[in-house]
Design a protein around this motif. Structure first.
Motif, short mmCIF file in Angstrom:
data_model
loop_
_atom_site.label_atom_id
_atom_site.label_comp_id
_atom_site.label_asym_id
_atom_site.label_seq_id
_atom_site.Cartn_x
_atom_site.Cartn_y
_atom_site.Cartn_z
N ALA A 1 0.82 -1.21 0.00
CA ALA A 1 0.00 0.00 0.00
C ALA A 1 0.86 1.26 0.00
O ALA A 1 0.54 2.25 -0.67
N VAL A 2 1.96 1.24 0.76
CA VAL A 2 2.86 2.40 0.80
C VAL A 2 3.42 2.69 -0.59
O VAL A 2 3.46 3.83 -1.06
N VAL A 3 3.85 1.64 -1.28
CA VAL A 3 4.44 1.82 -2.60
C VAL A 3 3.39 2.27 -3.62
O VAL A 3 3.64 3.16 -4.44
N ARG A 4 2.21 1.70 -3.55
CA ARG A 4 1.16 2.10 -4.51
C ARG A 4 0.75 3.55 -4.30
O ARG A 4 0.45 4.27 -5.25
N ALA A 5 0.74 4.01 -3.06
CA ALA A 5 0.44 5.42 -2.81
C ALA A 5 1.47 6.31 -3.48
O ALA A 5 1.16 7.37 -4.04
N TYR A 6 2.74 5.89 -3.45
CA TYR A 6 3.78 6.66 -4.12
C TYR A 6 3.60 6.62 -5.64
O TYR A 6 3.76 7.64 -6.32
N LEU A 7 3.30 5.45 -6.17
CA LEU A 7 3.11 5.34 -7.62
C LEU A 7 1.98 6.24 -8.10
O LEU A 7 2.07 6.86 -9.16
N ARG A 8 0.90 6.34 -7.33
CA ARG A 8 -0.20 7.22 -7.72
C ARG A 8 0.27 8.66 -7.83
O ARG A 8 -0.21 9.41 -8.69
N ARG A 9 1.20 9.03 -7.00
CA ARG A 9 1.70 10.41 -7.01
C ARG A 9 2.74 10.64 -8.10
O ARG A 9 2.71 11.66 -8.79
N ARG A 10 3.65 9.68 -8.28
CA ARG A 10 4.81 9.93 -9.15
C ARG A 10 4.64 9.32 -10.55
O ARG A 10 5.03 9.93 -11.55
N PHE A 11 4.12 8.11 -10.61
CA PHE A 11 3.94 7.40 -11.89
C PHE A 11 2.50 6.89 -11.96
O PHE A 11 2.24 5.69 -11.76
N PRO A 12 1.53 7.77 -12.21
CA PRO A 12 0.11 7.42 -12.04
C PRO A 12 -0.34 6.21 -12.85
O PRO A 12 -1.20 5.46 -12.39
N SER A 13 0.21 5.99 -14.02
CA SER A 13 -0.25 4.88 -14.84
C SER A 13 0.09 3.52 -14.24
O SER A 13 -0.45 2.50 -14.65
N LEU A 14 0.97 3.51 -13.24
CA LEU A 14 1.37 2.25 -12.61
C LEU A 14 0.64 1.99 -11.29
O LEU A 14 0.87 0.97 -10.65
N ALA A 15 -0.24 2.90 -10.90
CA ALA A 15 -0.87 2.79 -9.58
C ALA A 15 -1.63 1.48 -9.41
O ALA A 15 -1.69 0.92 -8.31
N ALA A 16 -2.22 0.98 -10.48
CA ALA A 16 -3.00 -0.26 -10.39
C ALA A 16 -2.29 -1.43 -11.08
O ALA A 16 -2.89 -2.50 -11.26
#
Length: 368
Positions: free
Chosen positions: A271-286
């Motif tokens: 969850a911590v990493v996905r929160a970062y992905l949403r912020r920095r690399f949005p296309s990878l969030a899911a």
């Protein structure tokens, strides 16, 4: 001929055994499993190699020497153990850790550039940098294929004459006991990672934590630079060898028992990493997790290593604190000189009381 017993066949132990053997020592390398086994911190698929260490020049110099030695090792074996992808450090403050690292680079003549966030975005298929002041670009940083490098180094050590002995070692005065057998040598080095505090309770102030390494499935060609966000305690790299795009929290995880601990990725870590992905690399969030590995950090309070001689004469080598892998070949040179009597270890690595500190690898925060 001088003799040594090295306990632990992670990257520190195998590198030291190789260095000693090629310097004319008779070496026995003891490992309870096998080099590159999945319980080792060294068994993660990849580790970053970078010279950035904030204000610290000692580690920057060692990282530069290690880069040379990793490249030499690759040329020697005909195998790319180190992929020099370059690395970006995302700076959220104008005068933070990244600027301090650049100051060290100026003094040591290490190549770097300062890029604005718009230029950084061109290096990634998807990137948001509106919270950044700038990015520190290290063109000669990159990614070590960690598990493979450990196995290759162990193979070179055996080819150089090192005896690899499988067994569970215990201290026996200034010797090593494996069952009913006692191994003695001119130098005994305990380089056994997360097992060090168990074997020497009360002597080394080390904490072992569980760290979740995550690689995400990607559609675009994520052959990107490595990257780090010091203030968020997150780092990663592009898709190397089809493993997916790596994004991993560098903040200390929960206390961990390396031999029996659950090696599944924790939902909270993901969850911590996905929160970062949403912020920095949005296309990878899911994006689905393509590879998840549980490894461990063996942490000192100040992130400095342990390189120290006990009263009985045996040496302790550990406390990699999450930033030790990349340094292994140069560290082996350094420790070999210590064992040879040519130098003394830096006082920072002693068995003294440590004061909690950050700065060498992470801020300790997990902000997205």
């Amino acid at each position: 001929m001088r003799s040594a017993v090295v306990v632990g066949a992670g990257i520190w132990g195998t590198s030291l055994a190789l260095r000693l053997a090629e310097s004319g020592w008779r070496v026995t390398l003891v490992e309870q499993y096998q080099p590159g086994h999945l319980r080792q911190a060294s068994a993660g698929e990849t580790r970053l190699l970078r010279a950035s260490h904030g204000t610290d020049e000692w580690y920057a110099r060692m990282a530069r020497r290690s880069r040379e030695l990793w490249l030499d090792l690759g040329a020697r074996t005909g195998e790319e153990l180190y992929a020099e992808t370059g690395a970006y450090w995302f700076a959220r403050r104008d005068q933070g850790w990244e600027r301090a690292s650049a100051g060290v680079f100026d003094r040591l003549d290490i190549p770097y550039e300062i890029h604005d966030p718009a230029r950084v975005g061109a290096a990634f298929p998807d990137f948001r940098g509106d919270d950044l002041e700038f990015a520190l670009w290290e063109p000669e940083a990159g990614v070590v294929r960690a598990r493979r490098a450990t196995q290759v180094t162990a193979g070179l050590a055996r080819a150089a004459g090192v005896t690899l002995l499988r067994g569970r070692a215990e201290p026996y005065g200034d010797a090593v006991r494996i069952g009913d057998e006692v191994l003695r040598a001119d130098r005994v080095v305990w380089a056994c990672g997360a097992w060090l505090p168990r074997l020497f309770p009360g002597l080394v102030d080390l904490q072992v934590t569980k760290q979740d390494a995550l690689h995400f499935a990607v559609q675009d060609p994520w052959d990107t630079p490595a990257w780090g966000d010091y203030d968020a305690s997150i780092y990663g790299h592009g898709d190397i060898d089809g493993l997916g795009m790596k994004a991993t929290s560098d903040a200390e995880g929960e206390p961990y028992e390396p031999e029996t601990g659950d090696r599944r990725i924790s939902p909270s870590g993901e969850a911590v990493v996905r929160a970062y992905l949403r912020r920095r690399f949005p296309s990878l969030a899911a994006a689905p997790v393509l590879l998840g590995q549980a490894c461990q950090y063996t942490l000192t309070r100040d992130a400095e290593w342990v390189i120290a001689r006990q009263q009985d004469g045996a040496w302790l080598l550990g406390g990699d604190s999450g930033h030790g892998f990349k340094h292994a070949p140069a560290l082996a040179e350094y420790v070999a000189e210590i064992l040879d009597g040519a130098r003394e270890p830096e006082p920072r690595f002693g068995l003294h009381e440590r004061v909690s500190a950050r700065g060498l690898r992470t801020s300790g925060r997990t902000d997205p």
